[in-house]
Design an enzyme around this catalytic site. Structure first.
Site, PDB file in Angstrom:
ATOM      1  N   TYR A 152     -11.604  18.748  -1.382  1.00 55.71           N
ATOM      2  CA  TYR A 152     -12.541  17.752  -0.840  1.00 55.71           C
ATOM      3  C   TYR A 152     -13.161  18.250   0.476  1.00 55.71           C
ATOM      4  O   TYR A 152     -14.385  18.234   0.650  1.00 55.71           O
ATOM      5  CB  TYR A 152     -11.800  16.434  -0.629  1.00 55.71           C
ATOM      6  CG  TYR A 152     -12.684  15.291  -0.177  1.00 55.71           C
ATOM      7  CD1 TYR A 152     -13.579  14.699  -1.058  1.00 55.71           C
ATOM      8  CD2 TYR A 152     -12.616  14.806   1.128  1.00 55.71           C
ATOM      9  CE1 TYR A 152     -14.388  13.647  -0.649  1.00 55.71           C
ATOM     10  CE2 TYR A 152     -13.422  13.757   1.541  1.00 55.71           C
ATOM     11  CZ  TYR A 152     -14.302  13.177   0.650  1.00 55.71           C
ATOM     12  OH  TYR A 152     -15.107  12.133   1.056  1.00 55.71           O
ATOM     13  N   LYS A 156     -17.152  19.027   1.284  1.00 53.47           N
ATOM     14  CA  LYS A 156     -17.924  18.281   2.283  1.00 53.47           C
ATOM     15  C   LYS A 156     -18.408  19.204   3.407  1.00 53.47           C
ATOM     16  O   LYS A 156     -19.469  18.962   3.993  1.00 53.47           O
ATOM     17  CB  LYS A 156     -17.107  17.104   2.814  1.00 53.47           C
ATOM     18  CG  LYS A 156     -16.792  16.036   1.748  1.00 53.47           C
ATOM     19  CD  LYS A 156     -18.045  15.446   1.093  1.00 53.47           C
ATOM     20  CE  LYS A 156     -17.739  14.231   0.214  1.00 53.47           C
ATOM     21  NZ  LYS A 156     -18.916  13.658  -0.432  1.00 53.47           N
ATOM     22  N   PRO A 188     -13.796   0.773  -3.679  1.00 54.66           N
ATOM     23  CA  PRO A 188     -12.943   0.767  -4.874  1.00 54.66           C
ATOM     24  C   PRO A 188     -12.146   2.059  -5.043  1.00 54.66           C
ATOM     25  O   PRO A 188     -10.977   2.026  -5.429  1.00 54.66           O
ATOM     26  CB  PRO A 188     -13.938   0.559  -6.014  1.00 54.66           C
ATOM     27  CG  PRO A 188     -15.040  -0.231  -5.379  1.00 54.66           C
ATOM     28  CD  PRO A 188     -15.171   0.303  -3.975  1.00 54.66           C
ATOM     29  N   ARG A 193      -6.866   5.024  -4.668  1.00 53.37           N
ATOM     30  CA  ARG A 193      -5.965   6.030  -4.084  1.00 53.37           C
ATOM     31  C   ARG A 193      -4.736   5.352  -3.492  1.00 53.37           C
ATOM     32  O   ARG A 193      -3.623   5.855  -3.609  1.00 53.37           O
ATOM     33  CB  ARG A 193      -6.701   6.857  -3.008  1.00 53.37           C
ATOM     34  CG  ARG A 193      -7.693   7.848  -3.583  1.00 53.37           C
ATOM     35  CD  ARG A 193      -8.230   8.814  -2.548  1.00 53.37           C
ATOM     36  NE  ARG A 193      -9.182   8.236  -1.616  1.00 53.37           N
ATOM     37  CZ  ARG A 193     -10.447   7.948  -1.895  1.00 53.37           C
ATOM     38  NH1 ARG A 193     -10.913   8.155  -3.100  1.00 53.37           N
ATOM     39  NH2 ARG A 193     -11.250   7.430  -0.976  1.00 53.37           N
TER      40      ARG A 193
HETATM   41  P1  NAD Z   1     -16.494   5.192  -4.900  1.00 51.79           P
HETATM   42  O1  NAD Z   1     -15.792   6.501  -4.928  1.00 51.79           O
HETATM   43  O2  NAD Z   1     -15.684   3.952  -4.925  1.00 51.79           O
HETATM   44  O3  NAD Z   1     -17.583   5.123  -6.060  1.00 51.79           O
HETATM   45  C1  NAD Z   1     -18.195   6.316  -6.476  1.00 51.79           C
HETATM   46  C2  NAD Z   1     -19.359   5.989  -7.388  1.00 51.79           C
HETATM   47  O4  NAD Z   1     -19.844   7.245  -7.860  1.00 51.79           O
HETATM   48  C3  NAD Z   1     -18.991   5.162  -8.610  1.00 51.79           C
HETATM   49  O5  NAD Z   1     -19.930   4.114  -8.758  1.00 51.79           O
HETATM   50  C4  NAD Z   1     -19.098   6.166  -9.753  1.00 51.79           C
HETATM   51  O6  NAD Z   1     -19.478   5.600 -10.978  1.00 51.79           O
HETATM   52  C5  NAD Z   1     -20.152   7.125  -9.221  1.00 51.79           C
HETATM   53  N1  NAD Z   1     -20.095   8.446  -9.844  1.00 51.79           N
HETATM   54  C6  NAD Z   1     -18.990   9.151 -10.164  1.00 51.79           C
HETATM   55  N2  NAD Z   1     -19.341  10.312 -10.747  1.00 51.79           N
HETATM   56  C7  NAD Z   1     -20.701  10.326 -10.787  1.00 51.79           C
HETATM   57  C8  NAD Z   1     -21.654  11.236 -11.296  1.00 51.79           C
HETATM   58  N3  NAD Z   1     -21.263  12.382 -11.907  1.00 51.79           N
HETATM   59  N4  NAD Z   1     -22.964  10.943 -11.173  1.00 51.79           N
HETATM   60  C9  NAD Z   1     -23.354   9.790 -10.580  1.00 51.79           C
HETATM   61  N5  NAD Z   1     -22.503   8.874 -10.097  1.00 51.79           N
HETATM   62  C10 NAD Z   1     -21.181   9.150 -10.204  1.00 51.79           C
HETATM   63  O7  NAD Z   1     -17.472   5.164  -3.632  1.00 51.79           O
HETATM   64  P2  NAD Z   1     -17.204   5.521  -2.111  1.00 51.79           P
HETATM   65  O8  NAD Z   1     -15.747   5.544  -1.785  1.00 51.79           O
HETATM   66  O9  NAD Z   1     -18.153   4.657  -1.367  1.00 51.79           O
HETATM   67  O10 NAD Z   1     -17.680   7.047  -2.010  1.00 51.79           O
HETATM   68  C11 NAD Z   1     -19.045   7.377  -2.058  1.00 51.79           C
HETATM   69  C12 NAD Z   1     -19.255   8.667  -1.301  1.00 51.79           C
HETATM   70  O11 NAD Z   1     -18.790   8.526   0.040  1.00 51.79           O
HETATM   71  C13 NAD Z   1     -18.512   9.870  -1.884  1.00 51.79           C
HETATM   72  O12 NAD Z   1     -19.321  11.026  -1.777  1.00 51.79           O
HETATM   73  C14 NAD Z   1     -17.314   9.989  -0.976  1.00 51.79           C
HETATM   74  O13 NAD Z   1     -16.792  11.306  -0.919  1.00 51.79           O
HETATM   75  C15 NAD Z   1     -17.924   9.588   0.354  1.00 51.79           C
HETATM   76  N6  NAD Z   1     -16.974   9.150   1.370  1.00 51.79           N
HETATM   77  C16 NAD Z   1     -16.148   8.108   1.111  1.00 51.79           C
HETATM   78  C17 NAD Z   1     -15.235   7.728   2.091  1.00 51.79           C
HETATM   79  C18 NAD Z   1     -14.274   6.582   1.846  1.00 51.79           C
HETATM   80  O14 NAD Z   1     -13.312   6.454   2.633  1.00 51.79           O
HETATM   81  N7  NAD Z   1     -14.482   5.749   0.861  1.00 51.79           N
HETATM   82  C19 NAD Z   1     -15.185   8.395   3.313  1.00 51.79           C
HETATM   83  C20 NAD Z   1     -16.057   9.449   3.541  1.00 51.79           C
HETATM   84  C21 NAD Z   1     -16.966   9.821   2.556  1.00 51.79           C
END
Ligand code: NAD
Length: 250
Positions: A152, A156, A188, A193
């Site tokens: 990861y 990033k 979600p 996790r």
């Molecule tokens: P999430 O992980 O809960 O949801 C991810 C979404 O991505 C889902 O709707 C899923 O259907 C969609 N998805 C999965 N594979 C896909 C594909 N191949 N093509 C298109 N869509 C796809 O959402 P989140 O936790 O808000 O994470 C979103 C982004 O934010 C990610 O890039 C994640 O790495 C990043 N991020 C999240 C956090 C956190 O703590 N949640 C922190 C830093 C960065």
């Protein structure tokens, strides 16, 4: 209406940060094209925010990405939000897991950007306007190392490098490109996790303890930065990895 007149594509808009961002951009007047892998999530999004346009899009499918790009008007904003958290050290990351993470987290953003960029640049040249790309990175990246975020963190970090390269290539054409680096956000996938940990209560406590502010971020802590970086308010900001991390990297 800070995004009035702008057409903005959001990937992974089905849930979490992407969904909240698509809704926030629409509230600020943007014509939002909300995309996700999952049709069921887009259906519920369309019910919640009927002004959004929704399209099923797998950012790992280059033909589908190109086909959607060909249907759209030139974009003024793109939020490459799609990403996946692989949990584990290098010893828990086989080549298939490494390749999947890079294909989704890095190559997904590359595919979508490459498909929509020519029309964006053409519009910029014609109108002398402005446009912005926002790539989803994380505090777990080149910014800071975290345990069990081997693949990861590498993906990033690559997103931040790609962002800076794009910013450098197009800074004179009116296109800005930034990376967003959130802390731990209650979404979600984070709940998944936590639920799959051996001790979910301890896992939740540990995620909260990472933030000196003493809580998880909500998606509403993140969306103001998304709107800002896609709007002309950030017109002098490009090539930056912008942290919204509750003080983790103080
Ligand atoms: P999430 O992980 O809960 O949801 C991810 C979404 O991505 C889902 O709707 C899923 O259907 C969609 N998805 C999965 N594979 C896909 C594909 N191949 N093509 C298109 N869509 C796809 O959402 P989140 O936790 O808000 O994470 C979103 C982004 O934010 C990610 O890039 C994640 O790495 C990043 N991020 C999240 C956090 C956190 O703590 N949640 C922190 C830093 C960065």
């Amino acid at each position: 209406m800070r995004l009035q007149g702008k057409t903005i594509l959001v990937t992974a808009a089905g849930q979490g940060i992407g969904r909240a961002s698509a809704i926030a951009c629409a509230r600020e007047g943007a014509d939002v094209v909300a995309t996700d892998l999952r049709a069921d999530l887009l259906e519920s999004l369309a019910r919640e925010a009927p002004t959004l346009r929704t399209h099923v899009l797998d950012v790992r499918d280059d033909a589908a990405v190109r086909a959607l790009a060909a249907q759209l008007p030139p974009l003024d904003g793109l939020f490459n939000c799609a990403g996946f958290v692989h949990e584990g050290s290098i010893l828990q990351c086989d080549e298939a897991a490494w390749d999947f993470s890079f294909d989704l987290n890095v190559k997904g953003a590359y595919r979508v950007t490459r498909a929509v960029l020519p029309a964006m640049l053409d519009k910029l040249d014609r109108t002398r306007g402005t446009a912005a790309i926002l790539n989803m990175a994380s505090m777990a990246s080149s910014v800071k190392g975290f345990p069990n975020r081997f693949a990861y963190g590498a993906t990033k970090a690559a997103v931040i490098g790609m962002t800076k390269a794009l910013a450098a290539d197009y800074v004179t054409r009116g296109l800005r490109c930034n990376a967003l680096c959130p802390g731990t956000v209650d979404t979600p996938s984070l709940r998944g996790r936590i639920a799959s940990a051996a001790d979910p209560a301890a896992a939740e406590k540990a995620f909260i303890a990472r933030q000196p502010m003493g809580r998880l971020a909500t998606v509403d802590d993140i969306t103001p930065q998304v709107v800002y970086l896609l709007s002309d308010e950030s017109r002098f900001v490009s090539g930056q990895a912008v942290l919204v991390d509750g003080g983790v990297t103080i």
